[in-house]
Each structure stands twice: as C-alpha cells, then as structure tokens.
Design a protein around this motif. Structure first.
Motif, short mmCIF file in Angstrom:
data_model
loop_
_atom_site.label_atom_id
_atom_site.label_comp_id
_atom_site.label_asym_id
_atom_site.label_seq_id
_atom_site.Cartn_x
_atom_site.Cartn_y
_atom_site.Cartn_z
N UNK A 151 0.79 -1.12 -0.11
CA UNK A 151 0.12 -0.04 -0.17
C UNK A 151 0.99 1.35 0.13
N UNK A 152 0.75 2.18 -1.01
CA UNK A 152 1.23 3.06 -1.10
C UNK A 152 0.68 4.34 -0.29
N UNK A 153 1.58 4.76 0.84
CA UNK A 153 1.10 5.91 1.77
C UNK A 153 1.43 7.22 1.65
N UNK A 154 2.52 7.41 0.77
CA UNK A 154 2.88 8.86 0.48
C UNK A 154 3.95 8.82 -0.77
N UNK A 155 4.12 9.80 -1.25
CA UNK A 155 5.00 10.13 -2.54
C UNK A 155 5.68 11.47 -2.20
N UNK A 156 6.99 11.31 -2.67
CA UNK A 156 7.85 12.48 -2.67
C UNK A 156 8.53 12.67 -3.91
N UNK A 157 8.42 13.43 -4.95
CA UNK A 157 9.12 13.46 -6.13
C UNK A 157 10.64 13.84 -5.88
N UNK A 158 11.41 13.30 -6.73
CA UNK A 158 12.90 13.61 -6.85
C UNK A 158 13.20 13.95 -8.25
N UNK A 159 14.56 14.16 -8.53
CA UNK A 159 14.90 14.54 -9.70
C UNK A 159 14.83 13.31 -10.72
N UNK A 160 15.46 11.91 -10.23
CA UNK A 160 15.43 10.83 -11.19
C UNK A 160 14.42 9.72 -10.63
N UNK A 161 13.94 9.91 -9.38
CA UNK A 161 13.10 8.95 -8.96
C UNK A 161 11.87 9.34 -8.12
N UNK A 162 10.99 8.74 -7.67
CA UNK A 162 9.99 8.98 -6.82
C UNK A 162 10.22 8.24 -5.55
N UNK A 163 10.01 8.75 -4.44
CA UNK A 163 10.43 8.04 -3.16
C UNK A 163 8.94 7.84 -2.59
N UNK A 164 8.67 6.69 -2.45
CA UNK A 164 6.98 6.31 -1.94
C UNK A 164 7.04 5.78 -0.51
N UNK A 165 6.30 6.26 0.42
CA UNK A 165 6.33 5.74 1.78
C UNK A 165 5.17 4.77 1.39
#
Length: 100
Positions: A34-48
């Motif tokens: 289950x994806x709980x959060x998202x933080x965009x980055x330059x080359x990737x997306x960091x998901x909680x």
C-alpha cells in the motif's frame, strides 16, 4: 518503509515499488503493498509504503534482523518491521509436516 522508484521504471508506481521490494534478498514474495505517501525527486519517486511479505527461509526471525536485511537493499530505507510470524508448511505444496 520508503522505496525509491525510478521514473523510467516500467508499469505504474505501485508496480515499480513492488518490483524493487521483491528484489530484496529476504523477500520471497510481496503479498500486499500500500502506497502511503509520495515525494518526487529528480530521477526517482520516493514512496512511503506499507507491505506484507513472505520471507525467504534465511531472512531471520526477529523484526530487527528482517528490517536490517530489507534496509540493505538499494533504494529501500526507513524500514520498520512490526511482526515476524512463522507459518506452518502447507501440505498442498508438498511440504512435509514435522512428525508425519
């Protein structure tokens, strides 16, 4: 946990996170993610993410051991394991049950 998912990963965000988690040495299979959060980055997306996984036989049997093994995977960080439980072998899989 947080999982870094490449922007160029095939499929959608959840599939990318699941694929990365499946590649972790202690993971035999991902049962739920289950994806709980998202933080965009330059080359990737960091998901909680919150996940339930089946562990490999040599993954360890304490939450700390499993968390450390998961965190050793590139792009998997901030791992908290809430429980590790043993599941008896399924005789339908051809596994022998002790004492039989």
């Amino acid at each position: 946990m947080t999982i870094a998912v490449s922007r160029s990963a095939p499929g959608d965000l959840a599939e990318g996170a699941e694929t990365k988690l499946r590649r972790a040495d202690p993971v035999a299979a991902v049962e739920t993610l289950d994806i709980r959060g998202l933080q965009p980055g330059l080359n990737d997306l960091t998901v909680e993410a919150e996940a339930t996984v089946s562990l490999a036989a040599d993954a360890g049997d304490t939450p700390e051991t499993v968390a450390d093994a998961l965190a050793d995977t590139f792009g998997v960080n901030d791992v908290t394991v809430t429980a590790v439980r043993a599941v008896p072998p399924d005789s339908a899989d051809g596994a022998a049950v002790a004492g039989e």
